[in-house]
Scaffold this motif. Structure first.
Motif, PDB file in Angstrom:
ATOM      1  N   VAL A 138     -46.294  -4.255 -22.902  1.00  0.00           N
ATOM      2  CA  VAL A 138     -47.068  -3.217 -23.597  1.00  0.00           C
ATOM      3  C   VAL A 138     -46.182  -1.969 -23.726  1.00  0.00           C
ATOM      4  N   TYR A 139     -45.975  -1.530 -24.968  1.00  0.00           N
ATOM      5  CA  TYR A 139     -45.113  -0.378 -25.236  1.00  0.00           C
ATOM      6  C   TYR A 139     -45.922   0.921 -25.101  1.00  0.00           C
ATOM      7  N   SER A 140     -45.190   2.048 -25.055  1.00  0.00           N
ATOM      8  CA  SER A 140     -45.857   3.347 -24.890  1.00  0.00           C
ATOM      9  C   SER A 140     -45.483   4.303 -26.013  1.00  0.00           C
ATOM     10  N   VAL A 141     -46.423   5.158 -26.354  1.00  0.00           N
ATOM     11  CA  VAL A 141     -46.151   6.262 -27.281  1.00  0.00           C
ATOM     12  C   VAL A 141     -46.640   7.533 -26.585  1.00  0.00           C
ATOM     13  N   LEU A 142     -45.713   8.439 -26.299  1.00  0.00           N
ATOM     14  CA  LEU A 142     -46.095   9.654 -25.566  1.00  0.00           C
ATOM     15  C   LEU A 142     -46.618  10.711 -26.524  1.00  0.00           C
ATOM     16  N   ASP A 143     -47.775  11.252 -26.206  1.00  0.00           N
ATOM     17  CA  ASP A 143     -48.385  12.244 -27.084  1.00  0.00           C
ATOM     18  C   ASP A 143     -48.624  13.533 -26.299  1.00  0.00           C
ATOM     19  N   PHE A 144     -47.731  14.502 -26.500  1.00  0.00           N
ATOM     20  CA  PHE A 144     -47.861  15.776 -25.790  1.00  0.00           C
ATOM     21  C   PHE A 144     -49.063  16.536 -26.334  1.00  0.00           C
ATOM     22  N   SER A 145     -49.949  16.950 -25.443  1.00  0.00           N
ATOM     23  CA  SER A 145     -51.191  17.573 -25.904  1.00  0.00           C
ATOM     24  C   SER A 145     -50.969  19.011 -26.372  1.00  0.00           C
ATOM     25  N   THR A 146     -51.443  19.268 -27.586  1.00  0.00           N
ATOM     26  CA  THR A 146     -51.190  20.586 -28.183  1.00  0.00           C
ATOM     27  C   THR A 146     -52.450  21.121 -28.858  1.00  0.00           C
ATOM     28  N   GLU A 147     -53.579  20.904 -28.247  1.00  0.00           N
ATOM     29  CA  GLU A 147     -54.860  21.224 -28.899  1.00  0.00           C
ATOM     30  C   GLU A 147     -55.027  22.699 -29.266  1.00  0.00           C
ATOM     31  N   ASP A 148     -54.478  23.570 -28.414  1.00  0.00           N
ATOM     32  CA  ASP A 148     -54.826  24.981 -28.579  1.00  0.00           C
ATOM     33  C   ASP A 148     -53.805  25.804 -29.354  1.00  0.00           C
ATOM     34  N   PHE A 149     -52.844  25.154 -30.005  1.00  0.00           N
ATOM     35  CA  PHE A 149     -51.761  25.899 -30.637  1.00  0.00           C
ATOM     36  C   PHE A 149     -52.231  26.507 -31.958  1.00  0.00           C
ATOM     37  N   ASN A 150     -52.057  27.843 -32.114  1.00  0.00           N
ATOM     38  CA  ASN A 150     -52.540  28.426 -33.366  1.00  0.00           C
ATOM     39  C   ASN A 150     -51.778  29.651 -33.863  1.00  0.00           C
ATOM     40  N   ASN A 151     -50.542  29.874 -33.361  1.00  0.00           N
ATOM     41  CA  ASN A 151     -49.725  30.921 -33.998  1.00  0.00           C
ATOM     42  C   ASN A 151     -48.282  30.426 -34.128  1.00  0.00           C
ATOM     43  N   GLU A 152     -47.475  31.196 -34.879  1.00  0.00           N
ATOM     44  CA  GLU A 152     -46.140  30.698 -35.239  1.00  0.00           C
ATOM     45  C   GLU A 152     -45.280  30.350 -34.021  1.00  0.00           C
TER      46      GLU A 152
ATOM     47  N   LEU B 184     -53.179  -9.087 -26.051  1.00  0.00           N
ATOM     48  CA  LEU B 184     -52.292  -9.220 -27.222  1.00  0.00           C
ATOM     49  C   LEU B 184     -50.845  -9.323 -26.743  1.00  0.00           C
ATOM     50  N   ALA B 185     -50.490  -8.429 -25.804  1.00  0.00           N
ATOM     51  CA  ALA B 185     -49.106  -8.378 -25.322  1.00  0.00           C
ATOM     52  C   ALA B 185     -48.719  -9.695 -24.653  1.00  0.00           C
TER      53      ALA B 185
ATOM     54  N   PHE C 157     -48.841  -1.121 -28.510  1.00  0.00           N
ATOM     55  CA  PHE C 157     -48.551   0.073 -27.699  1.00  0.00           C
ATOM     56  C   PHE C 157     -49.838   0.768 -27.299  1.00  0.00           C
ATOM     57  N   LYS C 158     -49.711   1.569 -26.252  1.00  0.00           N
ATOM     58  CA  LYS C 158     -50.796   2.477 -25.867  1.00  0.00           C
ATOM     59  C   LYS C 158     -50.302   3.900 -26.142  1.00  0.00           C
TER      60      LYS C 158
END
Ligand code: FAD
Length: 389
Positions: free
Chosen positions: A86-100, A333-334, A341-342
């Protein structure tokens, strides 16, 4: 009826007994709409008032749905999953980003994640959410074909540069990149940029994937038009049903326009199926990912792969699930050598609270989903008990 995904032994082989009990506890709560509402309220309060609840959130819902606070903390999970294909995809959490400066920070993080992933065969894709690298209001104006003032023109040009920067970095390092789909009011601009990226960076192989939400009733037209208008372009599509249904319907009501969402679940499912059929008929030009926890959609793809004589590990077809959900699909599946991937969200606990609230709400609002998870968890607990006795 039992199928490939009923095997709970393989589904949960990475979960210790105590992790399974924690999962049972969590999905019991998630099954209860009132408790989810209450939990969301407390979590939001924790964010606002900076209540010291981080250790409780971390030990429960965070550890179930997230990989860790940084890449290093995710490594053991990545390695353990990879041992089982099972492969991985890293997703850095950026929910609150709202300026340059937030957008620049997010951009740099995405670039560093591509750098981090480039030599790791366990991480074949990276991912980004467009409104984390640019203001939603600019995406909206472009989507509406509205004129931009000088400041907005500058912002849009910065957004384009960030898109190009991420996709070029991905291309140069041979790491595929997924562009997430968002709400209808910003999506036209995202699609415009995604097309530009696919034309530019998918020259010999597919590096850039755009996401197509099949809960939208206009998306088959979108797919067909692209293939018709750009017969020379290689496309990457992540097909999903779509995550913003309630918001879309409320917004359409508020601003008095026709909701972009299919009238019911059955119509969304049919639309999703039609898209899968379409993709298989055009596999010479499309690489695709099925981003879904739906067993029937996944089984349909397995049937089509067999019908079209496509190798189980053909790189044109991938399956993706979110970490902490539908391990019965991913791990089974794997085991049969399909590409899977997860997506592993990671980052500081406070950044991930909105994501965790969404997961809980989504699970409790999607009829049957949390019930199915809970049944599988209970089945595995029972199987382990019987084995010990
Ligand atoms: C790997 C991965 C990546 C993803 N990336 C994105 C992304 O970039 N953008 C995004 O928006 N979502 C994304 N999602 C979430 C996805 O869109 C779905 O919300 C989620 O996967 C649930 O759908 P399903 O196919 O798994 O399951 P199912 O339980 O079969 O379907 C639930 C979905 O059906 C639709 N639906 C439910 N009720 C109705 C109704 N009454 N009328 C019409 N439609 C209805 C909704 O889309 C709902 O989420 C991703 C999911 C995964 C697994």
């Amino acid at each position: 009826m039992p199928n490939l995904f009923s095997n709970t032994k393989d589904a949960f082989l990475l979960k210790s007994d105590s992790e399974l009990f924690r999962a049972k506890f969590l999905f019991n709560i998630i099954n209860n709409r009132f408790l989810v509402k209450f939990g969301a309220y407390v979590a939001n309060l924790t964010l606002k008032l900076k209540l010291p609840l981080k250790p409780i959130i971390k030990a429960t819902v965070y550890n179930h749905f997230c990989g860790g606070e940084d890449e290093k903390q995710c490594e053991l999970t990545i390695q353990n999953m990879f041992k089982h294909n099972v492969y991985s995809v890293l997703d850095f959490s950026t929910e609150d980003f709202n300026n340059e400066s937030d957008f620049d920070l997010c951009y740099e993080k995405k670039i560093s994640l591509i750098e981090y992933s480039k030599s790791k065969k366990e991480i074949p894709f990276t991912v980004f959410k467009p409104t984390c690298i640019g203001r939603a209001s600019i995406f909206e104006k472009i989507s509406l074909n509205n004129k931009l003032n000088e400041n907005e023109k500058e912002s849009w040009s910065r957004i384009k540069n960030r898109f190009h920067g991420i996709c070029k970095k991905a291309k140069d390092n041979n790491v595929k990149i997924l562009i997430d789909a968002e709400e209808f009011f910003v999506q036209k601009a995202i699609d415009k940029l995604a097309l530009e990226m696919m034309i530019k960076y998918n020259k010999k192989q597919v590096i850039v994937y755009n996401t197509v939400q099949m809960y939208r009733h206009d998306r088959m037209r979108y797919l067909k038009k692209l293939i018709l208008d750009y017969p020379e372009v290689l496309f990457g599509f992540k097909l999903v049903r779509g995550a913003y249904m309630e918001k879309e319907r409320n917004r359409a009501l508020k601003y008095n326009y026709k909701s972009p969402i299919c009238k019911d679940k059955l119509t969304t499912d049919k639309n999703f199926d039609t898209a899968i059929d379409f993709v298989f008929k055009n596999l010479n030009q499309i690489n695709f990912i099925c981003g879904s926890h739906n067993e029937l959609s996944t089984l349909k793809i397995l049937d089509l792969m067999s019908y079209y004589n496509i190798d189980v590990n053909d790189d044109r077809v991938w399956f993706g699930q979110l970490f902490g959900m539908s391990d019965n699909i991913s791990f089974n599946l794997a085991k049969s050598s399909y590409n899977v991937f997860k997506i592993i969200p990671f980052g500081p606990v406070k950044n991930l609270i909105p994501y965790l609230i969404r997961r809980a709400q989504e699970n409790s609002s999607v009829k049957g989903q949390s019930g199915r998870e809970l049944n599988l968890i209970q089945k595995e607990i029972k199987r382990r008990k019987l084995k010990k006795s």
